[in-house]
Design a protein around this motif. Structure first.
Motif, PDB file in Angstrom:
ATOM      1  N   VAL A 309       0.840  -1.197   0.000  1.00 21.02           N
ATOM      2  CA  VAL A 309       0.000   0.000   0.000  1.00 21.02           C
ATOM      3  C   VAL A 309       0.876   1.248   0.000  1.00 21.02           C
ATOM      4  O   VAL A 309       0.635   2.201  -0.754  1.00 21.02           O
ATOM      5  N   ILE A 310       1.896   1.239   0.857  1.00 22.30           N
ATOM      6  CA  ILE A 310       2.801   2.381   0.921  1.00 22.30           C
ATOM      7  C   ILE A 310       3.471   2.600  -0.433  1.00 22.30           C
ATOM      8  O   ILE A 310       3.559   3.734  -0.937  1.00 22.30           O
ATOM      9  N   GLU A 311       3.966   1.546  -1.026  1.00 19.23           N
ATOM     10  CA  GLU A 311       4.667   1.684  -2.310  1.00 19.23           C
ATOM     11  C   GLU A 311       3.755   2.266  -3.382  1.00 19.23           C
ATOM     12  O   GLU A 311       4.164   3.126  -4.164  1.00 19.23           O
ATOM     13  N   GLU A 312       2.515   1.781  -3.438  1.00 22.08           N
ATOM     14  CA  GLU A 312       1.611   2.208  -4.502  1.00 22.08           C
ATOM     15  C   GLU A 312       1.117   3.633  -4.298  1.00 22.08           C
ATOM     16  O   GLU A 312       1.043   4.419  -5.247  1.00 22.08           O
ATOM     17  N   LEU A 313       0.797   3.984  -3.063  1.00 17.27           N
ATOM     18  CA  LEU A 313       0.228   5.302  -2.806  1.00 17.27           C
ATOM     19  C   LEU A 313       1.283   6.393  -2.669  1.00 17.27           C
ATOM     20  O   LEU A 313       0.957   7.577  -2.793  1.00 17.27           O
ATOM     21  N   MET A 314       2.521   5.998  -2.414  1.00 15.88           N
ATOM     22  CA  MET A 314       3.557   6.996  -2.143  1.00 15.88           C
ATOM     23  C   MET A 314       4.672   6.987  -3.179  1.00 15.88           C
ATOM     24  O   MET A 314       5.740   7.542  -2.957  1.00 15.88           O
ATOM     25  N   TRP A 315       4.446   6.324  -4.291  1.00 16.61           N
ATOM     26  CA  TRP A 315       5.341   6.412  -5.439  1.00 16.61           C
ATOM     27  C   TRP A 315       6.784   6.024  -5.091  1.00 16.61           C
ATOM     28  O   TRP A 315       7.731   6.775  -5.395  1.00 16.61           O
ATOM     29  N   VAL A 316       6.979   4.868  -4.492  1.00 17.61           N
ATOM     30  CA  VAL A 316       8.326   4.504  -4.049  1.00 17.61           C
ATOM     31  C   VAL A 316       8.478   2.998  -3.966  1.00 17.61           C
ATOM     32  O   VAL A 316       7.507   2.267  -3.757  1.00 17.61           O
ATOM     33  N   ARG A 317       9.693   2.519  -4.180  1.00 22.74           N
ATOM     34  CA  ARG A 317      10.066   1.150  -3.853  1.00 22.74           C
ATOM     35  C   ARG A 317      10.671   1.187  -2.449  1.00 22.74           C
ATOM     36  O   ARG A 317      11.681   1.861  -2.230  1.00 22.74           O
ATOM     37  N   LEU A 318      10.106   0.485  -1.509  1.00 22.52           N
ATOM     38  CA  LEU A 318      10.604   0.579  -0.135  1.00 22.52           C
ATOM     39  C   LEU A 318      12.072   0.179   0.019  1.00 22.52           C
ATOM     40  O   LEU A 318      12.787   0.788   0.828  1.00 22.52           O
ATOM     41  N   PRO A 319      12.572  -0.820  -0.703  1.00 18.81           N
ATOM     42  CA  PRO A 319      14.016  -1.089  -0.571  1.00 18.81           C
ATOM     43  C   PRO A 319      14.889   0.105  -0.929  1.00 18.81           C
ATOM     44  O   PRO A 319      15.975   0.265  -0.359  1.00 18.81           O
ATOM     45  N   ASP A 320      14.432   0.966  -1.833  1.00 17.86           N
ATOM     46  CA  ASP A 320      15.198   2.174  -2.147  1.00 17.86           C
ATOM     47  C   ASP A 320      15.313   3.081  -0.922  1.00 17.86           C
ATOM     48  O   ASP A 320      16.349   3.736  -0.711  1.00 17.86           O
ATOM     49  N   ILE A 321      14.251   3.145  -0.117  1.00 17.47           N
ATOM     50  CA  ILE A 321      14.293   3.924   1.116  1.00 17.47           C
ATOM     51  C   ILE A 321      15.341   3.350   2.064  1.00 17.47           C
ATOM     52  O   ILE A 321      16.132   4.085   2.675  1.00 17.47           O
ATOM     53  N   TYR A 322      15.341   2.038   2.195  1.00 19.65           N
ATOM     54  CA  TYR A 322      16.313   1.363   3.065  1.00 19.65           C
ATOM     55  C   TYR A 322      17.737   1.691   2.631  1.00 19.65           C
ATOM     56  O   TYR A 322      18.579   2.091   3.459  1.00 19.65           O
ATOM     57  N   TYR A 323      18.022   1.532   1.353  1.00 21.57           N
ATOM     58  CA  TYR A 323      19.378   1.787   0.854  1.00 21.57           C
ATOM     59  C   TYR A 323      19.773   3.254   1.070  1.00 21.57           C
ATOM     60  O   TYR A 323      20.919   3.552   1.440  1.00 21.57           O
ATOM     61  N   ALA A 324      18.839   4.186   0.838  1.00 20.41           N
ATOM     62  CA  ALA A 324      19.161   5.609   0.963  1.00 20.41           C
ATOM     63  C   ALA A 324      19.477   5.973   2.414  1.00 20.41           C
ATOM     64  O   ALA A 324      20.455   6.676   2.694  1.00 20.41           O
ATOM     65  N   LEU A 325      18.651   5.497   3.338  1.00 25.13           N
ATOM     66  CA  LEU A 325      18.890   5.810   4.748  1.00 25.13           C
ATOM     67  C   LEU A 325      20.191   5.187   5.236  1.00 25.13           C
ATOM     68  O   LEU A 325      20.959   5.812   5.978  1.00 25.13           O
ATOM     69  N   ARG A 326      20.457   3.962   4.817  1.00 23.45           N
ATOM     70  CA  ARG A 326      21.694   3.304   5.230  1.00 23.45           C
ATOM     71  C   ARG A 326      22.915   4.029   4.665  1.00 23.45           C
ATOM     72  O   ARG A 326      23.924   4.211   5.359  1.00 23.45           O
TER      73      ARG A 326
END
Length: 432
Positions: A309-326
């Motif tokens: 749901v987050i990925e579809e509604l917020m225009w993002v691949r969640l693993p990309d968030i993980y990699y960016a924060l790390r």
């Protein structure tokens, strides 16, 4: 007589100014991650912060094909007629696109970065100089050096969080919940000097309150309403500070500070927290709180909110968030050589004048002080998703998050479409 009067005047002129304790109290009506917006208008437009604009829209069929699904399987997974789709969880199978069908929410490194989620490349940011080093970090809005805000660097070009102040999609929705009563934070500022605008010894307290904010006829938060302090062993922070020209600056970092936050995480922990707030001519208070934030709970909060749901509604691949924060994490409590478990962060805060009462509501708070000894039991939990979420996907109680079978992934034959449509309609009505 003249001699006595002259003597009295001389003595008076030599007597130090008498301290006049003062207190100002507020309610936080808006807070959001401090992201500098470098475009002229809109959300996706290129700007000095994000020269290529925001991250592009995602072709989810292509994402699944790149993950090893056939085009027919990927297209069927995204088809609204697929009975495994749901209005509750979107499509659980979107989680299983890692190596060997690994769940990318639970194991984000099982899939490579997309290369499309770009960081902020501009030189300007909002926030505070957390480490005292002007040679590192961004330049501030006033040209000051050394602003530390790598949370912004990592996520500032994400469409969900980018935009002018108070206008980013994510900030508007989450602050809406706070303003509708999800939680309330009050601030008490007190000092001892004769001039509140210029006082070398000030204390700033942040507290939880059980009382919801009140809106005026225009839907804005009303000023001068009354709020009790709810004693909390967790959501109470006291900052030693000073004021100069109406600006409140912390003089000592808070070792470990917790605040409630209008976000999917619901709260933010900051190590070595600092603040810089400005008393405004209209009586309000605006500024920043900054510190080093654990980045893994931030990622996990979006996973727990139902990954597909987050990925579809917020225009993002969640693993990309993980990699960016790390990648942009820049602080380790263990020292310079330790694992970077925290990322520099700044929160923009806006507060309105309010009456703040003691926990028993019998008197106005006279000064910023601790009420932790009055805390009883755990702090009230803020509402989260009512669904049973395991590793980012919605499953029945007691069930595990597992991939579909090959049979379930197989698209139906052309003549078998009607039963699938009927199942999809049942799902849209609320079924799993």
């Amino acid at each position: 007589m003249r001699f006595a009067l002259a003597t009295l005047m001389a003595i008076t002129s030599l007597t130090p100014a008498v301290a006049h304790p003062w207190t100002k109290t507020y309610v936080v009506e808006w807070s959001e991650a401090a992201f500098y917006y470098g475009a002229k208008e809109g959300v996706i437009a290129p700007g000095t912060d994000c020269p290529k604009g925001t991250n592009p829209d995602i072709d989810w069929v292509k994402v699944m094909v790149d993950a090893g699904y056939t085009k027919e399987e990927a297209t069927w997974l995204r088809n609204p007629a697929n009975p495994t789709r749901s209005a509750i969880h979107s499509q659980n199978q979107m989680a299983f696109r890692g190596k060997d069908r690994a769940n990318v929410y639970a194991n984000p490194t099982s899939t490579p970065e997309s290369g499309e989620f770009l960081p902020v490349s501009g030189a300007v940011a909002e926030g505070l100089n957390l480490d005292g080093d002007e040679r590192t970090g961004f330049s501030g809005l006033a040209g000051e050096k050394g602003v530390d805000n790598n949370f912004y660097k990592a996520l500032g070009c994400w469409k969900y969080l980018r935009g002018p102040q108070r206008q980013a999609n994510g900030n508007q929705s989450q602050n809406g919940y706070m303003r509708d009563g999800r939680f309330t934070t009050v601030i008490v500022v007190s000092g001892q000097g004769p001039d509140p605008m210029n006082d070398p010894k000030v204390t700033v307290g942040f507290y939880d309150s059980p009382d919801a904010m009140v809106k005026d006829g225009n839907g804005n938060i009303a000023r001068d309403y009354t709020f009790r302090i709810r004693p909390s062993a967790k959501y109470e922070v006291l900052f030693p500070a000073k004021t100069a020209g109406g600006e409140i600056v912390s003089t000592e970092a808070a070792k470990d500070a917790w605040f409630r936050e209008p976000s999917y995480a619901r709260e933010v922990e900051l190590l070595k927290a600092q603040l810089r707030l400005k008393m405004q001519p209209d009586g309000s208070l605006k500024g920043y709180i900054g510190g080093y934030r654990p980045w893994r709970p931030v990622y996990q909060s979006w996973v727990d909110a139902r990954g597909p749901v987050i990925e579809e509604l917020m225009w993002v691949r969640l693993p990309d968030i993980y990699y960016a924060l790390r990648r942009y994490a820049d602080y380790s409590p263990a020292g310079p050589r330790g694992e970077k478990t925290h990322i520099s962060y700044a929160m923009r805060v806006e507060a309105l004048p309010a009456y703040v009462m003691t926990p028993d509501a019998k008197a106005q708070v006279a000064k910023a002080q601790s009420f932790k000894t009055l805390a009883r039991g755990p702090d009230p939990e803020m509402a989260r998703t009512k669904y049973n979420v395991v590793d980012g996907v919605v499953v029945p109680l007691g069930a595990k998050a597992i991939s579909q079978t090959a049979e379930q992934l197989r698209p139906p034959a052309a003549g078998a479409a009607k039963p699938a449509v009927a199942a999809a309609q049942r799902n849209a009505a609320g079924g799993l």
